[in-house]
Motif scaffolding. Sequence first.
Motif, short mmCIF file in Angstrom:
data_model
loop_
_atom_site.label_atom_id
_atom_site.label_comp_id
_atom_site.label_asym_id
_atom_site.label_seq_id
_atom_site.Cartn_x
_atom_site.Cartn_y
_atom_site.Cartn_z
N VAL A 29 1.17 -1.98 -0.11
CA VAL A 29 -0.61 0.21 0.24
C VAL A 29 0.84 1.16 0.17
N PRO A 30 0.97 1.47 -1.44
CA PRO A 30 1.93 2.92 -1.06
C PRO A 30 1.20 4.77 -0.94
N THR A 31 2.10 5.29 0.17
CA THR A 31 2.09 5.79 0.82
C THR A 31 2.95 7.30 0.95
N MET A 32 1.72 8.25 1.17
CA MET A 32 2.31 9.39 1.46
C MET A 32 2.80 9.54 2.97
N GLY A 33 2.16 8.89 3.83
CA GLY A 33 2.15 8.94 4.69
C GLY A 33 1.25 10.46 5.51
N LEU A 35 -1.44 9.51 7.37
CA LEU A 35 -2.34 8.76 7.03
C LEU A 35 -4.46 9.23 7.48
N HIS A 36 -4.48 8.53 6.87
CA HIS A 36 -6.54 8.80 7.81
C HIS A 36 -6.88 7.33 6.71
N GLU A 37 -8.55 7.51 7.67
CA GLU A 37 -9.16 6.28 7.29
C GLU A 37 -9.09 6.44 6.01
N GLY A 38 -9.05 7.00 4.76
CA GLY A 38 -9.22 6.48 3.32
C GLY A 38 -7.84 5.74 3.18
N HIS A 39 -6.70 5.68 3.95
CA HIS A 39 -4.76 4.80 3.44
C HIS A 39 -5.61 3.59 4.39
N LEU A 40 -5.95 3.93 5.58
CA LEU A 40 -6.26 2.64 6.71
C LEU A 40 -7.34 1.67 5.82
N SER A 41 -7.73 2.81 4.89
CA SER A 41 -9.40 1.31 3.66
C SER A 41 -8.22 0.54 3.41
N LEU A 42 -7.69 1.04 2.25
CA LEU A 42 -6.66 0.08 1.38
C LEU A 42 -5.44 -0.59 2.11
N ILE A 43 -5.66 -0.43 3.49
CA ILE A 43 -4.35 -1.11 4.29
C ILE A 43 -5.32 -2.89 3.94
N PHE A 148 -4.25 0.79 -4.04
CA PHE A 148 -4.29 2.25 -4.82
C PHE A 148 -6.09 2.72 -4.44
N GLY A 149 -6.22 4.24 -4.47
CA GLY A 149 -7.59 4.56 -3.80
C GLY A 149 -7.99 5.05 -5.38
N GLN A 150 -9.28 5.13 -5.36
CA GLN A 150 -10.38 5.87 -6.62
C GLN A 150 -10.37 7.00 -6.27
N LYS A 151 -9.99 7.52 -5.19
CA LYS A 151 -9.83 8.81 -4.68
C LYS A 151 -8.84 9.93 -5.88
N ASP A 152 -7.64 9.24 -6.51
CA ASP A 152 -6.92 9.81 -7.81
C ASP A 152 -6.95 8.84 -8.41
N ALA A 153 -8.31 9.30 -9.33
CA ALA A 153 -8.86 8.17 -10.60
C ALA A 153 -7.59 8.11 -11.19
N GLY A 175 -9.45 0.62 -3.88
CA GLY A 175 -10.33 1.13 -2.73
C GLY A 175 -10.99 1.67 -3.25
N PRO A 176 -12.25 1.74 -2.89
CA PRO A 176 -13.11 3.20 -2.55
C PRO A 176 -12.91 4.43 -2.21
N ILE A 177 -13.47 5.47 -2.57
CA ILE A 177 -13.43 6.75 -2.11
C ILE A 177 -14.30 6.50 -0.13
N ILE A 178 -12.85 6.77 0.75
CA ILE A 178 -13.62 7.42 2.06
C ILE A 178 -14.23 8.63 2.18
N ARG A 179 -15.20 9.20 2.86
CA ARG A 179 -15.48 10.43 3.11
C ARG A 179 -15.89 10.33 4.37
N ALA A 185 -14.16 14.21 0.59
CA ALA A 185 -13.07 13.22 0.65
C ALA A 185 -12.13 13.85 1.54
N LEU A 186 -11.55 12.18 1.84
CA LEU A 186 -10.67 12.84 3.18
C LEU A 186 -9.96 12.61 1.93
N SER A 187 -8.47 13.54 2.87
CA SER A 187 -7.18 13.78 1.67
C SER A 187 -6.46 14.72 2.60
P1 AMP Z 1 -1.61 9.80 -0.99
O1 AMP Z 1 -0.46 9.04 0.80
O2 AMP Z 1 -1.95 11.26 -0.73
O3 AMP Z 1 -0.38 9.20 -1.82
O4 AMP Z 1 -2.37 8.55 -0.89
C1 AMP Z 1 -2.01 6.88 -0.88
C2 AMP Z 1 -3.04 6.77 -1.29
O5 AMP Z 1 -4.60 6.28 -0.47
C3 AMP Z 1 -3.76 6.64 -2.97
O6 AMP Z 1 -3.97 5.53 -3.26
C4 AMP Z 1 -5.00 7.24 -2.69
O7 AMP Z 1 -5.59 6.97 -3.83
C5 AMP Z 1 -5.77 6.88 -1.37
N1 AMP Z 1 -6.24 7.72 -0.68
C6 AMP Z 1 -6.23 9.04 -0.73
N2 AMP Z 1 -7.33 9.64 -0.17
C7 AMP Z 1 -8.03 8.63 0.11
C8 AMP Z 1 -9.79 8.37 0.19
N3 AMP Z 1 -10.28 9.49 0.58
N4 AMP Z 1 -9.89 6.90 0.37
C9 AMP Z 1 -9.57 6.27 -0.24
N5 AMP Z 1 -8.37 5.78 -0.53
C10 AMP Z 1 -7.98 7.18 -0.45
#
Ligand code: AMP
Length: 283
Positions: A29-33, A35-43, A148-153, A175-179, A185-187
């Motif tokens: 699960v690649p992230t830039m840290g 972290l929020h629920e969106g990232h955790l849902s991908l985990i 990867f998240g659908q947030k960044d489609a 993974g679907p967008i977590i809001r 949308a979480l960001s």
């Molecule tokens: P980032 O840390 O922003 O580069 O995001 C890492 C991963 O988390 C990417 O695959 C994003 O698409 C995903 N992500 C970011 N925000 C959300 C969200 N609200 N819901 C689901 N996935 C997300």
Amino acid sequence: MTMQLVCSIEEMRKVSHTLKQAYQRIGLVPTMGALHEGHLSLIRLAKQHADIVIASIYVNPTQFGPHEDFDQYPRDFERDKNLCQQEGVDIVFSPDSREVYKDLHTVYVIETCITEILEGAVRPDFFQGVLTVVTKLFNMVGPDIAVFGQKDAQQLCAIKQLVENLNFPIKIIEGPIIREPDGLALSSRNVYLSEQERKDALCLCQSLDLAKRLYVDNERSAKGIKQAVSDFVGLVPSAKLDYVEIVDGETFQSAHEVGSTAMIVLAVYIGSTRLIDNAFFRR
Ligand code: AMP
């Protein structure tokens, strides 16, 4: 198993090699840290598809433009590590920037179709940076699946193309967008918003709802829907529409007619914070 922290590329390769010898299926699960629920849902999704989950935490400098927020980007490694631990991540991989991009770094990954428009048009270095770092992470970790998240489609679409075109033996899971409960949308960038801007930021998800309502009412003209969204965002004082587009969800090419696989994507400045969101019309 207690969570392991890996920071060197060589160690990551060794660990990965050992796991493969033990027939463990690795999920990345690649992230830039930040972290929020969106990232955790991908985990959590990765855990369903893999035996071992590796979360990478790396703020990739090459995907930020010269005037973007690389320096200000929120970083809280201790908090991120704790969240990963709580979610049952097996390995946090946090490579050192000096190791990821050595002095002479001249090879980049470029995609020439999906990434030409929208985010790619507005942020010229962005996709080259993303696709390069994702390729590097794939090579360092050697995952069987990556989430990867659908947030960044558009990013997701380009990464699927990367894997397909460059023959990575990796399954991409989306993974679907977590809001938030109110729809935002979480960001990681939501922390930049003031109290008023946080309210105004709802215009992104409300725009998507408006577009979907128009679709349900049989509007099929992309132009009509885009105009309605533009007018709606125009009513919010702190908001400035960067783009709104209707694209085919599979190819990411602009559509005139809203077809069954169409999605709406938009980017809006709320004050100085740039946020993106998207939705399929049919889902
Ligand atoms: P980032 O840390 O922003 O580069 O995001 C890492 C991963 O988390 C990417 O695959 C994003 O698409 C995903 N992500 C970011 N925000 C959300 C969200 N609200 N819901 C689901 N996935 C997300």
